[in-house]
Structure formats: C-alpha cells, structure tokens
Design a protein around this motif. Structure first.
Motif, PDB file in Angstrom:
ATOM      1  N   SER A 184      34.105  35.506  18.679  1.00 24.44           N
ATOM      2  CA  SER A 184      34.294  34.589  19.798  1.00 24.44           C
ATOM      3  C   SER A 184      35.482  35.000  20.665  1.00 24.44           C
ATOM      4  CB  SER A 184      34.487  33.160  19.286  1.00 24.44           C
ATOM      5  OG  SER A 184      35.701  33.040  18.573  1.00 24.44           O
ATOM      6  N   GLU A 185      36.475  35.662  20.064  1.00 21.85           N
ATOM      7  CA  GLU A 185      37.629  36.101  20.846  1.00 21.85           C
ATOM      8  C   GLU A 185      37.215  37.167  21.860  1.00 21.85           C
ATOM      9  OE1 GLU A 185      41.352  35.646  22.118  1.00 21.85           O
ATOM     10  OE2 GLU A 185      40.476  34.541  20.437  1.00 21.85           O
ATOM     11  N   ASP A 186      36.389  38.100  21.434  1.00 19.40           N
ATOM     12  CA  ASP A 186      35.876  39.110  22.353  1.00 19.40           C
ATOM     13  C   ASP A 186      35.016  38.469  23.432  1.00 19.40           C
ATOM     14  OD1 ASP A 186      37.118  40.982  20.749  1.00 19.40           O
ATOM     15  OD2 ASP A 186      35.298  41.427  19.587  1.00 19.40           O
ATOM     16  N   ARG A 187      34.195  37.530  23.025  1.00 22.84           N
ATOM     17  CA  ARG A 187      33.336  36.843  23.990  1.00 22.84           C
ATOM     18  C   ARG A 187      34.162  36.040  24.978  1.00 22.84           C
ATOM     19  NH1 ARG A 187      28.822  36.888  26.913  1.00 22.84           N
ATOM     20  NH2 ARG A 187      27.907  34.814  27.183  1.00 22.84           N
ATOM     21  N   LYS A 188      35.241  35.445  24.501  1.00 20.46           N
ATOM     22  CA  LYS A 188      36.096  34.636  25.369  1.00 20.46           C
ATOM     23  C   LYS A 188      36.750  35.497  26.454  1.00 20.46           C
ATOM     24  CE  LYS A 188      39.606  32.576  23.453  1.00 20.46           C
ATOM     25  NZ  LYS A 188      40.356  31.645  22.599  1.00 20.46           N
ATOM     26  N   ASN A 189      37.150  36.689  26.090  1.00 21.08           N
ATOM     27  CA  ASN A 189      37.756  37.589  27.077  1.00 21.08           C
ATOM     28  C   ASN A 189      36.750  37.985  28.160  1.00 21.08           C
ATOM     29  OD1 ASN A 189      40.193  37.570  25.724  1.00 21.08           O
ATOM     30  ND2 ASN A 189      39.682  39.345  24.463  1.00 21.08           N
ATOM     31  N   LEU A 190      35.526  38.268  27.750  1.00 22.45           N
ATOM     32  CA  LEU A 190      34.492  38.619  28.718  1.00 22.45           C
ATOM     33  C   LEU A 190      34.191  37.435  29.633  1.00 22.45           C
ATOM     34  CD1 LEU A 190      32.275  40.462  29.836  1.00 22.45           C
ATOM     35  CD2 LEU A 190      30.767  39.631  27.995  1.00 22.45           C
ATOM     36  N   LEU A 191      34.071  36.246  29.049  1.00 20.67           N
ATOM     37  CA  LEU A 191      33.783  35.054  29.847  1.00 20.67           C
ATOM     38  C   LEU A 191      34.912  34.769  30.830  1.00 20.67           C
ATOM     39  CD1 LEU A 191      32.291  32.623  27.163  1.00 20.67           C
ATOM     40  CD2 LEU A 191      31.078  33.708  29.061  1.00 20.67           C
ATOM     41  N   SER A 192      36.133  35.005  30.410  1.00 26.28           N
ATOM     42  CA  SER A 192      37.281  34.760  31.300  1.00 26.28           C
ATOM     43  C   SER A 192      37.184  35.620  32.559  1.00 26.28           C
ATOM     44  CB  SER A 192      38.575  35.059  30.543  1.00 26.28           C
ATOM     45  OG  SER A 192      39.694  34.904  31.403  1.00 26.28           O
ATOM     46  N   TYR A 193      36.806  36.891  32.380  1.00 26.94           N
ATOM     47  CA  TYR A 193      36.651  37.798  33.524  1.00 26.94           C
ATOM     48  C   TYR A 193      35.497  37.343  34.418  1.00 26.94           C
ATOM     49  CZ  TYR A 193      34.996  41.899  36.050  1.00 26.94           C
ATOM     50  OH  TYR A 193      34.540  42.738  37.030  1.00 26.94           O
ATOM     51  N   GLN A 194      34.365  37.011  33.788  1.00 28.04           N
ATOM     52  CA  GLN A 194      33.205  36.612  34.576  1.00 28.04           C
ATOM     53  C   GLN A 194      33.454  35.317  35.328  1.00 28.04           C
ATOM     54  OE1 GLN A 194      30.299  36.537  31.361  1.00 28.04           O
ATOM     55  NE2 GLN A 194      29.416  38.494  32.032  1.00 28.04           N
ATOM     56  N   LEU A 195      34.113  34.361  34.671  1.00 26.68           N
ATOM     57  CA  LEU A 195      34.357  33.072  35.310  1.00 26.68           C
ATOM     58  C   LEU A 195      35.363  33.165  36.444  1.00 26.68           C
ATOM     59  CD1 LEU A 195      34.386  30.711  32.198  1.00 26.68           C
ATOM     60  CD2 LEU A 195      32.765  30.677  34.099  1.00 26.68           C
ATOM     61  N   THR A 196      36.326  34.070  36.323  1.00 21.64           N
ATOM     62  CA  THR A 196      37.296  34.244  37.413  1.00 21.64           C
ATOM     63  C   THR A 196      36.576  34.624  38.698  1.00 21.64           C
ATOM     64  OG1 THR A 196      39.045  34.901  35.878  1.00 21.64           O
ATOM     65  CG2 THR A 196      39.311  35.560  38.185  1.00 21.64           C
ATOM     66  N   GLU A 197      35.641  35.557  38.586  1.00 19.64           N
ATOM     67  CA  GLU A 197      34.877  36.017  39.735  1.00 19.64           C
ATOM     68  C   GLU A 197      33.977  34.917  40.288  1.00 19.64           C
ATOM     69  OE1 GLU A 197      32.729  40.238  40.662  1.00 19.64           O
ATOM     70  OE2 GLU A 197      32.060  39.168  38.867  1.00 19.64           O
ATOM     71  N   LEU A 198      33.309  34.209  39.399  1.00 25.82           N
ATOM     72  CA  LEU A 198      32.400  33.146  39.843  1.00 25.82           C
ATOM     73  C   LEU A 198      33.157  31.942  40.396  1.00 25.82           C
ATOM     74  CD1 LEU A 198      29.757  33.282  36.962  1.00 25.82           C
ATOM     75  CD2 LEU A 198      29.388  33.920  39.353  1.00 25.82           C
ATOM     76  N   ASP A 199      34.309  31.636  39.778  1.00 20.80           N
ATOM     77  CA  ASP A 199      35.113  30.514  40.274  1.00 20.80           C
ATOM     78  C   ASP A 199      35.645  30.801  41.680  1.00 20.80           C
ATOM     79  OD1 ASP A 199      34.718  29.098  37.971  1.00 20.80           O
ATOM     80  OD2 ASP A 199      36.625  29.655  37.042  1.00 20.80           O
ATOM     81  N   GLU A 200      36.047  32.046  41.891  1.00 19.77           N
ATOM     82  CA  GLU A 200      36.552  32.415  43.223  1.00 19.77           C
ATOM     83  C   GLU A 200      35.450  32.292  44.278  1.00 19.77           C
ATOM     84  OE1 GLU A 200      38.121  36.318  42.838  1.00 19.77           O
ATOM     85  OE2 GLU A 200      39.982  35.676  41.846  1.00 19.77           O
ATOM     86  N   PHE A 201      34.255  32.667  43.920  1.00 18.29           N
ATOM     87  CA  PHE A 201      33.152  32.573  44.873  1.00 18.29           C
ATOM     88  C   PHE A 201      32.778  31.101  45.110  1.00 18.29           C
ATOM     89  CE2 PHE A 201      28.507  32.892  45.838  1.00 18.29           C
ATOM     90  CZ  PHE A 201      28.650  33.484  47.079  1.00 18.29           C
TER      91      PHE A 201
END
Length: 556
Positions: A184-201
C-alpha cells in the motif's frame, strides 16, 4: 419414553414390531444373537449415518419406525413446535427409510425432514451409552466433555466461543492489514502523483460533455455565422425573392381561388401555416446571429482544456467521459490507505480488549469448573463405593494453564484421577483403573449425567462389562432405581444379577435355516424370565439349582 419400535429388513432382522414399557428393561440373549441390533436400528431413527449394507440381503429397503410418548418431555415438545412438526397429541414418531443403494429418507411425525433435524431431536429423546463408552473416559477430551455438560458451563463456553470467534476474525484482519502495508505504501506514492495532476486540472462532474459541445460549436463558429446570415437573407430579406414574400404571394392567389373552388381550402390553410412558420424561423435566425460571438481567446482556452481532458483520460486508460469518476475513485482509494493505518490501530486496541474480555470469561469458567468438579467427584465417589469400591477416592483436577493462548474451551486442563485403595496415591485414570473399575466409574458418570440433562430414555449397551458378583447386583439396583424414578432404562446385559433387577425383560434369539438368518426379540413372562436367568447363571443346561437361584434373584 420409547413406546414402540418397528424394524423391517434391517441387517438380519426381517421384521420386528415390539412395544416397550416404563421402568428398566433388560435385553439378554446368547452371544452373537444380535442383542444390539434393535439399538443400532433405533440409532438410525436418531440420525446416525446409514449404509447400504444395513439393508437385509435380498430386500430393496430397510424401514425403522420409533414411537415416543413426549407428554412429560418439554424439551422435545418445544423443539417440535419451533419446527412446526408437532402433532398435538403427545406423540412423536421418527421414521427412517434406507435403500439398498445407501440413500435414505427421514421423517418426523410423517413430515419429510433433513437428517440434521433427526440429529438435533434425537438427544432430547434418547441417550445411548455404548459398550466402548468407558474406554473414552481415558481421553482428555472425553473427560472435559463430561465436566462441561453442566448447563452453566455450557453458557459460559458459548460466551467464550463468541469472544474467540471475534478475536480470531480481528486478528486475521490485522494480519492481512500488516501484509498489505508495504504494497500500500508503493501504491500510495503512485496515487499521490496521479492525484496531484488530476487535482490541478480539476475537472468537474459532467464538464467534459459541456466542453465537447462548446468545442464543436466554436470550431464551426465562422460557418455557423455565415450560413445563418445567408439563410436569414434568403428566408426574409432577399430582393430577388425571399421565401416569406413568395409564400405570401402564393397565399394571396390561392385565397382568391378558394372563392371559386372550396376544395382548395386545405391548401390555403397549409400556406397560412407555412407563412407563420417562416416568420417564426426568421425571428429565431435573427436572434441566433445576434447572439453568436466569435471569441478567439475563449475558443483557445476551450480547445486547450478539451485537449487536456482527452490527454489525461488516455494517460489513465479511461474514456474522457469517465475521467471525473476515475478521479473520485482514486481519491477514495488514497483516503482508504490512510484510513487503513488508523484502522490498524483500532484493530490492535480491539484485539487487546477482546483478550482482556476472554481472560475474564475464562477465569469465570475456571471457577465454575472447579465448583462443578468438586460436586461431581463427590457424587461419583459415592456411587462407585456402592459398587464394591469401598475405599476409592475419585478426583477431577482442574488446572489453570496456557493463559497466553486463546482457546474456545478456555485455558483449563481437565484430568480424572483415581485412588482405588487406601495408602495409594492419586493417579491418572488410565494408570489407576482396571477394566471393571473403569466400567463402574463410567456407569456412575452416565447415571449422574442423566440427572442433569433429564433424557427420558437411556440405553446401556453392555456397559457392565468387567463387573460381576455383588457389584453386578449393585449396578442392577442403580439402573432399576434410575428406571423407577427418573427415566426409562434399557440395558443390554449378560449378567443375571443386572437382568433380574429389571421390571421387564426381552430375549433376543437368532434362527437360521441354512440359507437365511433372522433375529427375533420377544418379551418374557415370569416363567420364561426364570429360564433365561438360569441360562445366564449356569449355561444351556438348566439345573434345578440354577432355576432356584434364578427365582431367588427375581425375588430380591
């Protein structure tokens, strides 16, 4: 109590239909005659497993029917009412049919039922103590089960089992959670990157559909404006002939003609409607042209956002229309990963609480077991002293151990101990008890157990093995008293001293014509009882002495 048993084509029984009475009934017969066959048949009515070879050779099926009077059996009455199987006449009829292929059907009061229901009802009607039951006393689990048959202990065990079940479930959840943490820690890091991009949009719900519509409109804004203006001109303003003026002139001519031919009236109405529609269309086109704006900057912004939405959708492997929903799902997953850390702490706290609760209930169970053990060991000692063990001491040791382990049966170790003679130490039952002593202890426990559970019909299948002489007479008295005061008792026995104490006696005989073999069970009158007891005393040759001794036994 059991009032009637009917057996057809079971093992070596062709047909057996016999009535039973209250009190103690002795079942005797020569070795190998099949004294236990009726008990085996009754066991099938109580839900025991059936085999195809139970069916008599040459028959297609075996059929066993057992009738019980349950007037004074509230446990049975309540169970039948709860399952809508009562006949409202104080009678319970169990029936079992077994085919030669091994298939079986079960019935309660004429209604077909699953076999499991026979198994549930059976212990409320009959308790069968087999000839090997005493050997089971040597096993720790059997000793624990005897002690734990107390109702209060049963309730505490039920509470303990619920706690243990919940504890094991929480522990399993916690272990699974710990196993998932690294992933889950690895998954959390990936989600953090993806959400940053989607949140900005920041795409809104249903925004892509609006963007798509606006983009298409702006992409064709020039042609929309030009074609709309041309259409309005040709419809309403063209000097060379617009649609409105052409329709108007046609309408004037047709109106003049209608005065001469009424059949043109519908055409006149159609032209009038067309004139109205063209006028309304002209107004709509005029408004559309006035509102249509060509804003290059807004068009650029719309195109950029529309293209970005498509790019992100492609990147996340979803359709553009689903990008907003995908964004929300990633948010929820990301939050759940954080929540799982908090959940782990909560589960750890719950686990500790359950452990503490378990220890409290287990300690109460230990205290109750100690009280019941003292009461039971005293009663057993009293009974076995009556059975020619005058100096015997019996003890039930309840040892508090394994407190670090969670167990649905608690943390007690139960052990039966015996000292047969004065001056000897208490030892484990398996070391201290002979076969006869073990039989007497087992019989005492079975009789005392019935006082607790009040099963109306008790069957003892050669449980007096290893007993003889005066001890057998005491055992007979014990079973007789049990049959007279508390229950209907059946005893398969080879001891005349035991059989003589019975109120009723059945003789089991076996007959063979060289081709087939049959077993019969016959009730004995007093004269026949004397003969059977004499046979048990002296063998097949009946002497006057044996007859006299048999009469004496019956009179005692």
């Amino acid at each position: 109590m059991l009032t009637q048993l009917s057996v057809k084509n079971f093992a070596i029984v062709k047909s057996l239909d016999i009535e039973f009475k209250q009190g103690m009934t002795a079942i005797t017969g020569e070795t190998g005659a099949g004294k236990s066959i009726a008990i085996d048949a009754l066991g099938l009515c109580l839900g025991e497993r059936a085999e195809g070879n139970s069916v008599r050779k040459g028959a297609k099926k075996a059929e066993i029917t057992a009738c019980f009077n349950i007037k004074n059996n509230p446990r049975c009455l309540t169970w039948l009412q709860e399952h809508d199987l009562d006949d409202h006449d104080d009678t319970c009829i169990l029936r079992r049919v077994i085919s030669s292929e091994g298939r079986s059907r079960a019935y309660i009061n004429g209604s077909p039922v699953p076999l499991q229901q026979l198994k549930e009802l059976g212990p409320r009607l009959v308790a069968i103590h087999g000839q090997h039951a005493h050997q089971a006393l040597l096993k720790s689990e059997a000793q624990r089960a005897l002690l734990d048959s107390d109702e209060i202990i049963q309730q505490q065990l039920s509470d303990l089992k619920s706690l243990v079940t919940r504890h094991n479930k929480v522990q399993q959840e916690l272990e699974q959670l710990n196993q998932m943490r690294q992933r889950s820690e690895d998954r959390k890091n990936l989600l953090s990157y993806q959400l940053t991009e989607l949140d900005e949009f920041g795409l809104l719900d249903n925004e892509f559909e609006s963007l798509e519509t606006e983009f298409r409109k702006m992409s064709h804004s020039q042609s929309l404006l030009e074609d709309s203006q041309i259409s309005y001109h040709e419809l309403c303003e063209s000097e060379q002939g617009n649609a409105a003026s052409i329709i108007s002139r046609c309408l004037e001519r047709i109106t003049d003609l209608v005065e001469h031919d009424e059949s043109l009236k519908p055409l006149q109405l159609m032209l009038q409607e067309a004139q109205i529609n063209i006028a309304e269309a002209g107004v709509e086109l005029s408004n559309y042209v006035e509102c249509l704006e060509i804003d290059p900057l807004k068009m650029q912004q719309t195109e950029l956002r529309y293209s970005k939405a498509i790019e992100l959708a492609r990147k996340h492997l979803v359709q553009p229309e689903s990008l907003y929903q995908h964004h929300q799902e990633l948010k929820a997953e990301y939050q759940s990963l954080f929540d799982s850390e908090n959940k782990g702490e909560a589960l750890q706290e719950e686990l500790q609480t359950l452990k503490n609760d378990y220890l409290l209930v287990a300690d109460k169970l230990h205290t109750t077991r100690c009280k019941v053990a003292k009461r039971l060991q005293k009663a057993v000692a009293t009974e076995i002293r009556r059975m020619n063990m005058p100096d015997a001491e019996f003890e039930i040791a309840v040892t508090d151990s394994h407190r670090d382990k969670i167990n649905s049966k608690g943390h007690d170790h139960i052990e039966f101990l015996l000292c047969s003679n004065k001056g000897m130490n208490m030892e484990k039952l398996e070391k201290a008890a002979s076969g006869g002593e073990l039989s007497r202890i087992g019989l005492a426990l079975q009789v005392l157990g019935n006082k607790t559970h009040a099963v109306p019909t008790l069957i003892f299948d050669e449980v007096d093995t290893g007993i003889s002489g005066s001890t057998a007479s005491v055992v007979g008295d014990l079973l007789k008293t049990l049959g007279d005061n508390e229950a209907q008792v059946f005893c398969v026995t080879h001891l005349p001293q035991v059989a003589a104490k019975a109120r009723n006696q059945m003789l089991v005989t076996k007959f063979s014509d060289g081709k087939t073999t049959e077993t019969h069970m016959t009730p004995l009158d007093e004269d026949k009882r004397v003969e059977e007891l004499a046979r048990l005393l002296a063998g097949d040759i009946l002497t006057d002495t044996a007859i006299a001794n048999a009469r004496a036994l019956l009179q005692n």
